[in-house]
Design a protein around this motif. Structure first.
Motif, PDB file in Angstrom:
ATOM      1  N   GLU A  17       0.854  -1.387   0.024  1.00 10.04           N
ATOM      2  CA  GLU A  17      -0.011  -0.050   0.098  1.00 10.04           C
ATOM      3  C   GLU A  17       0.666   1.335  -0.073  1.00 10.04           C
ATOM      4  N   LYS A  18       2.173   1.030  -0.115  1.00 13.35           N
ATOM      5  CA  LYS A  18       2.959   2.446  -0.022  1.00 13.35           C
ATOM      6  C   LYS A  18       3.874   2.406  -1.435  1.00 13.35           C
ATOM      7  N   SER A  30       0.646   7.140  -0.150  1.00 13.12           N
ATOM      8  CA  SER A  30       0.261   5.776   0.036  1.00 13.12           C
ATOM      9  C   SER A  30      -0.233   5.399  -1.299  1.00 13.12           C
TER      10      SER A  30
END
Length: 80
Positions: A17-18, A30
């Motif tokens: 998610e990064k 993000s």
């Protein structure tokens, strides 16, 4: 899943998610915000990361990676 995008003067890594980018300095955002920026122009991401945002979206779509999932595999995408 880890996706790496290589550029002549930068590298972008999508790790779960990064999103990380290094172009002389380390940037982080993000994945959700990056995709919001590309699709709607309203995600809050560092200014230098904006130039990679469309490539990030296109890389994920090209490998048909579902978003917001936990991944066990490692995928590397290289562009020149």
């Amino acid at each position: 899943m880890v996706v790496r995008l290589g550029y002549q003067d930068a590298i972008v890594i999508i790790d779960g998610e990064k999103v990380y980018a290094f172009d002389g300095r380390l940037l982080e955002a993000s994945l959700e915000e990056v995709l919001k920026y590309v699709e709607y122009g309203e995600g809050v991401i560092p200014e230098p990361l904006k130039k990679f945002a469309k490539d990030i979206r296109d890389a994920l779509y090209s490998i048909q990676a579902p978003i917001n999932k936990e991944y066990k595999t490692k995928v590397e995408v290289q562009t020149y």
